[in-house]
Enzyme design. Structure first.
Site, PDB file in Angstrom:
ATOM      1  N   GLU A 275       0.834  -1.206   0.000  1.00 50.60           N
ATOM      2  CA  GLU A 275       0.000   0.000   0.000  1.00 50.60           C
ATOM      3  C   GLU A 275       0.867   1.255   0.000  1.00 50.60           C
ATOM      4  O   GLU A 275       0.512   2.261  -0.623  1.00 50.60           O
ATOM      5  CB  GLU A 275      -0.938  -0.004   1.203  1.00 50.60           C
ATOM      6  N   TRP A 278       1.645   1.766  -3.511  1.00 51.11           N
ATOM      7  CA  TRP A 278       0.617   2.452  -4.298  1.00 51.11           C
ATOM      8  C   TRP A 278       0.767   3.973  -4.160  1.00 51.11           C
ATOM      9  O   TRP A 278       0.563   4.722  -5.125  1.00 51.11           O
ATOM     10  CB  TRP A 278      -0.775   2.025  -3.846  1.00 51.11           C
ATOM     11  N   TRP A 306     -19.827  13.420 -19.951  1.00 50.92           N
ATOM     12  CA  TRP A 306     -20.241  13.547 -18.551  1.00 50.92           C
ATOM     13  C   TRP A 306     -21.586  14.283 -18.479  1.00 50.92           C
ATOM     14  O   TRP A 306     -21.991  14.979 -19.423  1.00 50.92           O
ATOM     15  CB  TRP A 306     -19.196  14.323 -17.747  1.00 50.92           C
ATOM     16  N   ASN A 342     -10.863   3.379   2.995  1.00 50.29           N
ATOM     17  CA  ASN A 342     -10.469   3.297   1.593  1.00 50.29           C
ATOM     18  C   ASN A 342     -11.436   2.492   0.740  1.00 50.29           C
ATOM     19  O   ASN A 342     -11.732   2.854  -0.401  1.00 50.29           O
ATOM     20  CB  ASN A 342      -9.065   2.701   1.477  1.00 50.29           C
ATOM     21  N   TRP A 360     -15.125  13.240 -12.598  1.00 53.87           N
ATOM     22  CA  TRP A 360     -14.296  12.839 -11.468  1.00 53.87           C
ATOM     23  C   TRP A 360     -13.644  14.041 -10.782  1.00 53.87           C
ATOM     24  O   TRP A 360     -13.390  14.005  -9.572  1.00 53.87           O
ATOM     25  CB  TRP A 360     -13.218  11.853 -11.920  1.00 53.87           C
ATOM     26  N   TRP A 383      -9.112   8.858  -7.761  1.00 53.12           N
ATOM     27  CA  TRP A 383     -10.310   9.237  -8.513  1.00 53.12           C
ATOM     28  C   TRP A 383     -10.209   8.814  -9.977  1.00 53.12           C
ATOM     29  O   TRP A 383     -11.184   8.336 -10.564  1.00 53.12           O
ATOM     30  CB  TRP A 383     -10.553  10.742  -8.376  1.00 53.12           C
TER      31      TRP A 383
END
Length: 469
Positions: A275, A278, A306, A342, A360, A383
């Site tokens: 993690e 990431w 969108w 998360n 987003w 996102w």
């Protein structure tokens, strides 16, 4: 002689390269934080992050005072403020730790070029395991997929002993003038922050304690428990990492040290370190693709259709009134605590971008304003990943069903009951369902959208740009 140590996203004393190297000599150190209000500065934090920053600066100042020094606080454009401090203190060196957001990189390059004409300047890596330019593919191009990126990073090496706490942080005989931390105006006039901060303790000491507590109490089960929002299965280190109260190097090193004596926890500890990987990957992407601050990594999404006129929908989502229990629980957790689990972040983002077709960027902006851990790289990466326009092999068909996700990861409804009290009396089966699918509950909103129809619409639109691209 005197060295200026300019701190930003590195509000700690241990494993702080700029501070460590400044204190290795007999020179005195002036430790400074500059609140730079210029529009291009990444110090323009959201409201929740500004509150955290206030408390973090207080903790840092207290720690420096224990060494007979103190934090010098200034407000203004960074270059002119540093130049003024050089003149006031007679300092001959300026040290800082690098930050990697596009605006800061450009500013720091100009700062270094300008200041080198009058003093010695050094910058260091304090917030990443490796520099973004050091982990590249064989053809020297950046990675866009996490797994090969992390394999390459592990091959280079991610475990490094952190720098120790300085034994001394000598102050000059006369310290320059300083604003008080309160003068920065980081706290809101209407004190909505007080109940939010009741959920947190801030500062370097707390961050180290929280890491050790996580390793000894939760690391062994982390791989599975991290997905259960009702349980304390995560480290909750993200705001401490964001403000540099603890470094990723410290997190990985102490995790490896714990694992060496607790082999039963290997799966969980390895996943925890991944993690951190990431987080590294998000900075890798932001550095090599700086346009992703507000534009998609996958350029085909520049022409995605969108929704228009989504203000009312966005507001219901922001206030936790979508009619989908786990989504509303997450948005209310965010509002009350400045943080969200998360797993739930992915669920709420999927509903907004894929079922409701809200861009987003609108969700990322809301998170940036309301999260105490609103790290630009991680926020943008998360996102774009959920929206399907970021770094991922085949993301467009990944649409989280909030009902199924709720049933799987909050089976007893404990998380929902905690944050959506109007559903507290529902049984474990009904608590996951929108009002129209459950009983005659009246004080909870109807769902914003039909999940099945909106999923089909999203897939149709996503497939369209994939084919036309």
């Amino acid at each position: 002689m005197t060295t200026l140590v300019w701190l930003r996203q590195d509000l700690r004393l241990a494993d702080n390269p700029a501070l460590y190297h400044a204190c290795r000599s007999d020179e005195s150190a002036v430790v400074v934080f500059i609140d730079d209000p210029t529009p291009t500065s990444t110090t323009q934090l959201g409201a929740a992050s500004r509150v955290w920053l206030h408390h973090s600066l207080q903790a840092l100042d207290s720690a420096l005072r224990s060494f007979g020094n103190r934090l010098i606080v200034r407000q203004g454009e960074a270059l002119s403020t540093l130049q003024a401090l050089l003149a006031e203190t007679g300092a001959t060196r300026v040290f800082w730790n690098r930050v990697y957001e596009p605006a800061s990189l450009a500013r720091d390059k100009h700062l270094k070029q300008t200041l080198k004409a009058v003093c010695e300047v050094h910058s260091y890596n304090a917030s990443l395991l490796q520099e973004p330019w050091d982990v590249l593919k064989a053809d020297a191009t950046p990675y866009k997929v996490f797994t090969p990126f992390w394999k390459a990073a592990l091959k280079i090496g991610v475990v490094q002993p952190p720098l120790p706490l300085p034994t001394r942080i000598p102050a000059p005989t006369v310290l320059p003038a300083s604003l008080s931390i309160t003068d920065l105006g980081l706290l809101p006039d209407i004190r909505w922050d007080v109940p939010m901060m009741a959920h947190w303790e801030v500062g370097e000491t707390t961050a180290r304690h929280k890491l050790q507590q996580f390793l000894t109490q939760h690391a062994a089960d982390y791989k599975t428990a991290r997905n259960i929002p009702a349980q304390p299965g995560t480290a909750r280190l993200s705001p401490h990492l964001h403000f540099g109260e603890i470094s990723p190097r410290q997190a990985v090193y102490f995790a490896e040290h714990y694992l060496a004596e607790n082999l039963h926890a290997e799966a969980g500890v390895r996943h925890f370190i991944q993690e951190i990987g990431w987080r590294e990957f998000s900075y890798h992407l932001l550095y090599h693709f700086p346009h992703t601050v507000d534009r998609p990594l996958d350029v085909r999404f520049e022409r995605f259709a969108w929704a228009d006129n989504y203000a009312e929908i966005l507001q219901r989502w922001q206030h936790g009134k979508t009619g989908f229990p786990i989504v509303d629980a997450g948005m209310r957790e965010l509002w009350h605590t400045g943080w969200m689990h998360n797993r739930v972040r992915m669920i709420v983002a999927s509903l907004l971008t894929k079922n409701l077709l809200v861009p987003w960027q609108a969700g990322e902006n809301w998170f940036r304003d309301t999260l105490v851990d609103a790290d630009l790289a991680s926020n943008v990466f998360g996102w774009q990943w959920t929206a399907g326009c970021g770094a991922d092999a085949a993301p467009y068909f990944r649409i989280f069903n909030p009902i199924l996700q709720s049933q799987k990861f909050d089976p007893e409804g404990e998380y929902i009951r905690r944050w959506v009290p109007e559903l507290a009396r529902r049984d474990n089966k009904l608590i996951h369902l929108p009002r129209e699918l459950g009983d005659g509950l009246k004080d909870y909103p109807l769902p914003l959208v039909d999940l099945g129809k909106s999923r089909e619409r999203a897939l149709r639109l996503f497939t369209g740009i994939k084919v036309s691209g």
